[in-house]
Scaffold this motif. Structure first.
Motif, PDB file in Angstrom:
ATOM      1  N   ASP A 100      65.972  75.785 -32.495  1.00 41.15           N
ATOM      2  CA  ASP A 100      65.886  74.926 -33.674  1.00 41.15           C
ATOM      3  C   ASP A 100      66.995  75.280 -34.664  1.00 41.15           C
ATOM      4  OD1 ASP A 100      64.917  73.940 -36.368  1.00 41.15           O
ATOM      5  OD2 ASP A 100      63.246  73.265 -35.122  1.00 41.15           O
ATOM      6  N   MET A 101      67.593  74.279 -35.284  1.00 37.25           N
ATOM      7  CA  MET A 101      68.635  74.524 -36.277  1.00 37.25           C
ATOM      8  C   MET A 101      68.109  75.359 -37.445  1.00 37.25           C
ATOM      9  SD  MET A 101      71.585  73.310 -35.388  1.00 37.25           S
ATOM     10  CE  MET A 101      72.388  73.375 -36.985  1.00 37.25           C
ATOM     11  N   ARG A 102      66.796  75.322 -37.660  1.00 36.58           N
ATOM     12  CA  ARG A 102      66.204  76.069 -38.775  1.00 36.58           C
ATOM     13  C   ARG A 102      65.724  77.460 -38.364  1.00 36.58           C
ATOM     14  NH1 ARG A 102      61.876  71.506 -39.846  1.00 36.58           N
ATOM     15  NH2 ARG A 102      61.941  71.733 -37.578  1.00 36.58           N
ATOM     16  N   ALA A 103      66.014  77.854 -37.135  1.00 38.38           N
ATOM     17  CA  ALA A 103      65.579  79.177 -36.667  1.00 38.38           C
ATOM     18  C   ALA A 103      66.170  80.273 -37.553  1.00 38.38           C
ATOM     19  CB  ALA A 103      66.014  79.385 -35.221  1.00 38.38           C
ATOM     20  N   LYS A 104      65.392  81.324 -37.775  1.00 33.56           N
ATOM     21  CA  LYS A 104      65.848  82.427 -38.621  1.00 33.56           C
ATOM     22  C   LYS A 104      67.054  83.124 -37.995  1.00 33.56           C
ATOM     23  CE  LYS A 104      61.393  83.480 -40.787  1.00 33.56           C
ATOM     24  NZ  LYS A 104      60.355  84.521 -41.004  1.00 33.56           N
ATOM     25  N   ALA A 105      67.910  83.652 -38.857  1.00 36.36           N
ATOM     26  CA  ALA A 105      69.101  84.358 -38.393  1.00 36.36           C
ATOM     27  C   ALA A 105      68.705  85.581 -37.574  1.00 36.36           C
ATOM     28  CB  ALA A 105      69.953  84.782 -39.583  1.00 36.36           C
ATOM     29  N   LEU A 106      69.491  85.872 -36.549  1.00 33.84           N
ATOM     30  CA  LEU A 106      69.208  87.006 -35.677  1.00 33.84           C
ATOM     31  C   LEU A 106      69.087  88.315 -36.460  1.00 33.84           C
ATOM     32  CD1 LEU A 106      71.613  86.119 -32.745  1.00 33.84           C
ATOM     33  CD2 LEU A 106      69.137  86.391 -32.537  1.00 33.84           C
ATOM     34  N   GLY A 215      68.566  96.485 -24.757  1.00 33.97           N
ATOM     35  CA  GLY A 215      67.796  95.357 -25.258  1.00 33.97           C
ATOM     36  C   GLY A 215      67.716  95.340 -26.769  1.00 33.97           C
ATOM     37  N   LEU A 216      67.475  94.143 -27.323  1.00 28.63           N
ATOM     38  CA  LEU A 216      67.211  93.952 -28.748  1.00 28.63           C
ATOM     39  C   LEU A 216      65.960  93.095 -28.866  1.00 28.63           C
ATOM     40  CD1 LEU A 216      70.819  93.236 -30.085  1.00 28.63           C
ATOM     41  CD2 LEU A 216      69.388  95.178 -30.742  1.00 28.63           C
ATOM     42  N   TYR A 217      65.083  93.444 -29.823  1.00 28.10           N
ATOM     43  CA  TYR A 217      63.749  92.860 -29.830  1.00 28.10           C
ATOM     44  C   TYR A 217      63.282  92.464 -31.233  1.00 28.10           C
ATOM     45  CZ  TYR A 217      64.008  95.522 -25.507  1.00 28.10           C
ATOM     46  OH  TYR A 217      64.431  96.056 -24.318  1.00 28.10           O
ATOM     47  N   HIS A 218      62.307  91.563 -31.243  1.00 28.53           N
ATOM     48  CA  HIS A 218      61.534  91.244 -32.442  1.00 28.53           C
ATOM     49  C   HIS A 218      60.066  91.324 -32.068  1.00 28.53           C
ATOM     50  CE1 HIS A 218      60.117  89.348 -36.105  1.00 28.53           C
ATOM     51  NE2 HIS A 218      59.475  88.444 -35.385  1.00 28.53           N
ATOM     52  N   GLN A 219      59.383  92.291 -32.650  1.00 28.82           N
ATOM     53  CA  GLN A 219      57.963  92.517 -32.362  1.00 28.82           C
ATOM     54  C   GLN A 219      57.702  92.608 -30.857  1.00 28.82           C
ATOM     55  OE1 GLN A 219      55.748  89.506 -34.495  1.00 28.82           O
ATOM     56  NE2 GLN A 219      56.316  90.330 -36.496  1.00 28.82           N
ATOM     57  N   GLY A 220      58.595  93.301 -30.163  1.00 29.42           N
ATOM     58  CA  GLY A 220      58.412  93.565 -28.742  1.00 29.42           C
ATOM     59  C   GLY A 220      58.943  92.507 -27.803  1.00 29.42           C
ATOM     60  N   LYS A 221      59.403  91.379 -28.330  1.00 28.96           N
ATOM     61  CA  LYS A 221      59.925  90.305 -27.482  1.00 28.96           C
ATOM     62  C   LYS A 221      61.445  90.274 -27.552  1.00 28.96           C
ATOM     63  CE  LYS A 221      57.997  86.271 -27.415  1.00 28.96           C
ATOM     64  NZ  LYS A 221      57.460  84.956 -27.858  1.00 28.96           N
ATOM     65  N   ALA A 222      62.098  90.042 -26.411  1.00 30.16           N
ATOM     66  CA  ALA A 222      63.553  89.916 -26.386  1.00 30.16           C
ATOM     67  C   ALA A 222      63.979  88.756 -27.284  1.00 30.16           C
ATOM     68  CB  ALA A 222      64.041  89.688 -24.961  1.00 30.16           C
ATOM     69  N   LEU A 223      65.110  88.930 -27.971  1.00 32.19           N
ATOM     70  CA  LEU A 223      65.530  87.934 -28.960  1.00 32.19           C
ATOM     71  C   LEU A 223      65.813  86.567 -28.346  1.00 32.19           C
ATOM     72  CD1 LEU A 223      67.851  89.938 -31.389  1.00 32.19           C
ATOM     73  CD2 LEU A 223      65.403  89.468 -31.564  1.00 32.19           C
ATOM     74  N   ILE A 224      66.162  86.524 -27.069  1.00 23.83           N
ATOM     75  CA  ILE A 224      66.431  85.233 -26.436  1.00 23.83           C
ATOM     76  C   ILE A 224      65.176  84.362 -26.415  1.00 23.83           C
ATOM     77  CG2 ILE A 224      65.903  85.980 -24.082  1.00 23.83           C
ATOM     78  CD1 ILE A 224      68.812  83.650 -25.117  1.00 23.83           C
ATOM     79  N   ASP A 225      64.003  84.989 -26.501  1.00 23.16           N
ATOM     80  CA  ASP A 225      62.733  84.260 -26.418  1.00 23.16           C
ATOM     81  C   ASP A 225      62.140  83.930 -27.783  1.00 23.16           C
ATOM     82  OD1 ASP A 225      62.747  84.401 -23.597  1.00 23.16           O
ATOM     83  OD2 ASP A 225      61.960  86.440 -23.681  1.00 23.16           O
ATOM     84  N   ILE A 226      62.855  84.283 -28.862  1.00 24.35           N
ATOM     85  CA  ILE A 226      62.348  84.043 -30.216  1.00 24.35           C
ATOM     86  C   ILE A 226      62.956  82.762 -30.773  1.00 24.35           C
ATOM     87  CG2 ILE A 226      62.156  84.967 -32.549  1.00 24.35           C
ATOM     88  CD1 ILE A 226      60.657  86.607 -30.476  1.00 24.35           C
ATOM     89  N   ASP A 227      62.127  81.899 -31.324  1.00 20.84           N
ATOM     90  CA  ASP A 227      62.618  80.666 -31.958  1.00 20.84           C
ATOM     91  C   ASP A 227      62.945  80.921 -33.425  1.00 20.84           C
ATOM     92  OD1 ASP A 227      62.430  78.902 -29.736  1.00 20.84           O
ATOM     93  OD2 ASP A 227      60.250  78.912 -29.979  1.00 20.84           O
TER      94      ASP A 227
END
Length: 227
Positions: A100-106, A215-227
């Motif tokens: 999404d264009m509104r997705a939070k910055a990495l 790896g790089l993560y957000h709350q245990g999930k790989a960043l590629i899988d975060i919207d």
């Protein structure tokens, strides 16, 4: 406008380039691929790309993340094919996903990194086990971080969410560890290696360590899988 999140590698051939040079390398590859990249406005327009976390010079990576904005739609298979062919040795495109264009910055969502470290060690297994166990059990460890402008004390155990894992084989020590990335700071693999050598007296060649971010993560999930 459309936005893609890319999972890419930084391999051995480009281990010693800086983060800024890595970003420039990616911009040149995007231009070679003739992708319709979006640019900022103003007198000095910049390609709209952003990364999750700067990688230290000398560190490779199995999974770096970059967001890329395009000014017109392009399908995922076409982007993947064109960019893969334009990348230089040392960089591979592993995944590309429209977000999404509104997705939070990495940089605002990344909160943890995992690392694999390989380095020479002249100690036996009992010595390594004793040192690593002491390190894992210690509640607080303070290191001094020096820059040209200041000298600062950092308590590093607050950034280690789990115990360090290791194995020793043929005088080679393999270490796996996770490091928190917070808005107030983080620690670096080399700071941890220096502690193992200087405080816990491991006979390791820190200067010959091969450090790879796995790896790089957000709350245990790989960043590629975060919207």
């Amino acid at each position: 406008m459309i936005k893609y999140r890319l999972e890419i590698t930084k391999g051995e051939p480009i281990r010693y380039i800086s983060h800024l040079d890595f970003a420039s390398l990616m911009q040149r590859a995007i231009c070679r691929a003739h992708l319709p990249a979006a640019y900022s406005e103003g007198f000095n327009p910049h390609m709209k790309i952003s990364f999750a976390s700067a990688l230290s010079v000398g560190v490779t990576s199995d999974a770096e993340y970059m967001d890329l904005e395009l000014k017109k739609d392009i399908c995922q298979p076409e982007l993947f094919d064109k960019l893969s062919k334009a990348l230089p040795p040392g960089v591979r495109l592993l995944k590309a996903r429209q977000i999404d264009m509104r997705a939070k910055a990495l940089m605002s969502i990344v909160d943890e990194a995992s690392y694999s470290i390989v380095l020479p060690c002249q100690d036996n297994l009992n010595t390594v086990t004793e040192a690593v166990n002491k390190f894992n059990q210690t509640k607080e460890i303070v290191v001094v971080r020096e820059t040209p402008k200041k000298r600062k004390e950092i308590e590093i155990k607050q950034y280690l969410p789990k115990a360090m894992q290791y194995n020793l084989e043929d005088n080679t020590l393999n270490i796996s560890l996770n490091i928190k990335i917070t808005s107030t700071g983080t620690t670096k693999p080399n700071e941890i290696l220096d502690v193992l050598k200087n405080e816990y007296k491991l006979n390791i060649a820190v200067e010959n360590a091969l450090v790879c971010r796995t790896g790089l993560y957000h709350q245990g999930k790989a960043l590629i899988d975060i919207d």
